[in-house]
Design a protein around this motif. Structure first.
Motif, PDB file in Angstrom:
ATOM      1  N   ARG A  73     -25.787  -8.214   8.302  1.00 10.99           N
ATOM      2  CA  ARG A  73     -25.310  -9.133   7.260  1.00 10.99           C
ATOM      3  C   ARG A  73     -25.802 -10.547   7.499  1.00 10.99           C
ATOM      4  N   ILE A  74     -26.151 -10.840   8.744  1.00 11.63           N
ATOM      5  CA  ILE A  74     -26.717 -12.138   9.107  1.00 11.63           C
ATOM      6  C   ILE A  74     -28.042 -11.880   9.802  1.00 11.63           C
ATOM      7  N   MET A  75     -29.102 -12.604   9.395  1.00  8.76           N
ATOM      8  CA  MET A  75     -30.386 -12.488  10.098  1.00  8.76           C
ATOM      9  C   MET A  75     -30.833 -13.884  10.518  1.00  8.76           C
ATOM     10  N   ILE A  76     -31.219 -13.999  11.788  1.00 13.68           N
ATOM     11  CA  ILE A  76     -31.662 -15.278  12.343  1.00 13.68           C
ATOM     12  C   ILE A  76     -33.099 -15.120  12.819  1.00 13.68           C
ATOM     13  N   SER A 145     -27.202  -5.376   2.798  1.00 13.47           N
ATOM     14  CA  SER A 145     -25.946  -6.113   2.988  1.00 13.47           C
ATOM     15  C   SER A 145     -26.158  -7.568   3.431  1.00 13.47           C
ATOM     16  N   MET A 146     -27.410  -8.030   3.386  1.00 19.21           N
ATOM     17  CA  MET A 146     -27.725  -9.363   3.899  1.00 19.21           C
ATOM     18  C   MET A 146     -27.013 -10.448   3.088  1.00 19.21           C
ATOM     19  N   GLN A 147     -26.244 -11.275   3.784  1.00 14.10           N
ATOM     20  CA  GLN A 147     -25.509 -12.367   3.140  1.00 14.10           C
ATOM     21  C   GLN A 147     -26.076 -13.740   3.468  1.00 14.10           C
ATOM     22  N   LYS A 148     -26.559 -13.891   4.699  1.00 11.88           N
ATOM     23  CA  LYS A 148     -27.072 -15.198   5.128  1.00 11.88           C
ATOM     24  C   LYS A 148     -28.354 -15.021   5.923  1.00 11.88           C
ATOM     25  N   LYS A 176     -29.273 -12.975  -3.967  1.00 11.65           N
ATOM     26  CA  LYS A 176     -27.956 -13.568  -3.762  1.00 11.65           C
ATOM     27  C   LYS A 176     -27.641 -13.636  -2.269  1.00 11.65           C
ATOM     28  N   ARG A 177     -28.044 -14.753  -1.664  1.00 14.03           N
ATOM     29  CA  ARG A 177     -27.801 -14.970  -0.237  1.00 14.03           C
ATOM     30  C   ARG A 177     -27.814 -16.469   0.013  1.00 14.03           C
ATOM     31  N   GLN A 178     -27.294 -16.865   1.159  1.00 10.94           N
ATOM     32  CA  GLN A 178     -27.354 -18.271   1.560  1.00 10.94           C
ATOM     33  C   GLN A 178     -28.474 -18.438   2.580  1.00 10.94           C
ATOM     34  N   ASN A 179     -29.287 -19.468   2.388  1.00  6.85           N
ATOM     35  CA  ASN A 179     -30.376 -19.772   3.313  1.00  6.85           C
ATOM     36  C   ASN A 179     -30.018 -21.017   4.124  1.00  6.85           C
ATOM     37  N   ILE A 180     -30.088 -20.878   5.436  1.00  7.94           N
ATOM     38  CA  ILE A 180     -29.779 -21.991   6.338  1.00  7.94           C
ATOM     39  C   ILE A 180     -31.011 -22.227   7.202  1.00  7.94           C
ATOM     40  N   LEU A 181     -31.634 -23.359   7.025  1.00  3.10           N
ATOM     41  CA  LEU A 181     -32.916 -23.630   7.660  1.00  3.10           C
ATOM     42  C   LEU A 181     -32.794 -24.841   8.575  1.00  3.10           C
TER      43      LEU A 181
END
Length: 447
Positions: A73-76, A145-148, A176-181
């Motif tokens: 659900r979270i990928m970094i 299921s990726m959310q962020k 539909k996901r949040q991108n944090i860069l």
């Protein structure tokens, strides 16, 4: 004074923070928290050593809720194997009282072992773009299921030539996901990617791009050639004050050369890390250095970004980096967590121009100190020092050969990205500073 209590973290997460002995959030953690909690895309600009990892992990884990799925659900995404190991370990520290499955994946190890772990179910996936792409193409990793999506050290990922893998991964993700860069510098390539793939991210900037840490004393020596640099380093390292040292060079060949010379004088005191070393060797070398079993590491820029190795007393730029901003990342390995540090650069005549560019970016000069009279000055040049000008002449001559079609093709290909580091956008108003620094550099040469 602000504390982590202001974030109203769940008890399980707050307990983990307390166990780590953390009490006061860093500025980037304070600034990022509400933006990430809002669900909007975010672009964080912050220099190294500012607590970027927890800046995105804390709000992500505050929002964590159990969902019955085995796909991440979270990928970094991070640029290097060492950072994968480090960040996966940070996630596990914060989730020690939570039900969260974390996996770090990277190249250089058996992919089948990683596949088995993926099949058993994961919640947070940390990895390099290349290995995540391999697993996705094999249909081992699914992004249903990726959310962020978090991309850490964004500029370095692009500098290392991972743009095609990143864009391929982005094309596989649902919209539909949040991108944090997060990026230490805002390069043209980062800007292009933001415009093309992300929806108006909120920019959270801790400091102007490329600002050095103020607690680092920056010193320099004028040194005529590489072998004299080796002699100077050996003399410097006789001082016990050089307790925990990183020595940076620009390529694997000079790293091995310097390491061999140091081994002769200081046996079993220095390790070597570069991309030709196996992953197990690199991790073992870092572990022995962190434990204080060795005194220092000779390395390329693979260790200039993100890695959190505590209490480094000195960073020595044996060769000055070819990109000004990379100098700032290197020296940022010391002076961390409010401690002071010393960065020493050994500057040969051919490195003076790029050093001036770094000074312009920092808006600060490196202070030169007298060359120690006890150090032997070598007259011999190594091959890479002799051939540079000759190669430029050959390349220039080759450009003049060929017919009209050759020139037309050459013109068309002038903007092709050949995989080298992208140029950082120059701040307006630095031309005056550049002239001032160049004039001062000219005066230095006369002395």
């Amino acid at each position: 004074m602000s504390t982590f209590e202001q974030f109203n973290l769940p008890k399980s997460l707050q307990k983990a923070v307390d166990n780590l002995g953390l009490t006061t959030p860093t500025p980037i953690q304070e600034k990022s928290f509400s933006v990430i909690m809002s669900g909007r895309d975010m672009m964080g600009i912050a220099q190294t050593g500012t607590g970027k990892t927890f800046a995105y992990l804390l709000p992500i884990l505050k929002q964590w809720q159990f969902v019955a799925t085995d796909t991440p659900r979270i990928m970094i995404l991070v640029p290097t194997r060492e950072l994968v190991v480090q960040i996966a370990a940070e996630v596990e520290k914060l989730t020690q009282f939570m039900s969260v499955r974390t996996l770090g994946v990277y190249g250089g190890v058996n992919i089948n072992t990683q596949k088995k772990t993926v099949y058993s179910g994961i919640d947070i996936l940390v990895g390099t773009p290349g290995r995540i792409m391999d697993l996705a193409l094999d249909n081992v990793i699914r992004f249903d299921s990726m959310q962020k999506l978090v991309i850490d050290e964004f500029d370095e990922i692009l500098n290392l030539g991972f743009r095609s893998q990143v864009t391929s991964i982005l094309s596989m993700l649902k919209n539909k996901r949040q991108n944090i860069l997060f990026s230490a510098t805002m390069t043209e390539e980062v800007d292009e990617m933001l415009e093309e793939y992300f929806d108006f991210p909120v920019e959270v900037s801790l400091a102007p791009s490329g600002t050095p840490l103020e607690k680092i004393e920056q010193l320099g020596y004028k040194v005529p050639n590489f072998l004299t640099k080796v002699n100077l380093i050996i003399e410097l390292l006789k001082d016990d004050a050089f307790e925990r040292v990183l020595l940076f060079v620009n390529n694997k060949k000079t790293a091995d050369l310097l390491a061999d010379k140091l081994e002769e004088v200081f046996p079993d005191q220095f390790g070597t890390i570069h991309s030709n070393k196996s992953q197990n060797y690199r991790l073992q070398t870092m572990a022995t250095f962190q434990a204080g079993e060795i005194r220092g590491i000779v390395t390329t820029d693979v260790m200039a970004r993100g890695l959190d190795i505590s209490d480094i007393t000195h960073v020595i730029n044996v060769e000055f980096p070819e990109i000004p901003e990379q100098y700032i990342h290197r020296i940022g390995r010391t002076g961390r967590a409010d401690k002071s540090g010393i960065a020493i650069s050994l500057i040969s005549p051919r490195e003076e121009d790029i050093m001036i560019e770094a000074e312009v970016v920092m808006e600060k000069e490196i202070r030169f100190i007298p060359f120690p009279p006890a150090v032997e000055v070598s007259v011999r040049l190594l091959e890479f020092e002799k051939d540079k000008k000759k190669m430029k002449v050959i390349l220039k001559t080759n450009k003049l050969e060929g017919g009209a079609s050759f020139h037309e093709k050459a013109k068309k290909n002038t903007k092709v990205n050949l995989g080298g580091p992208s140029k950082t956008k120059k701040k307006t108003g630095t031309s005056v500073n550049r002239n001032i620094l160049k004039n001062r550099a000219a005066k230095r040469k006369k002395k």
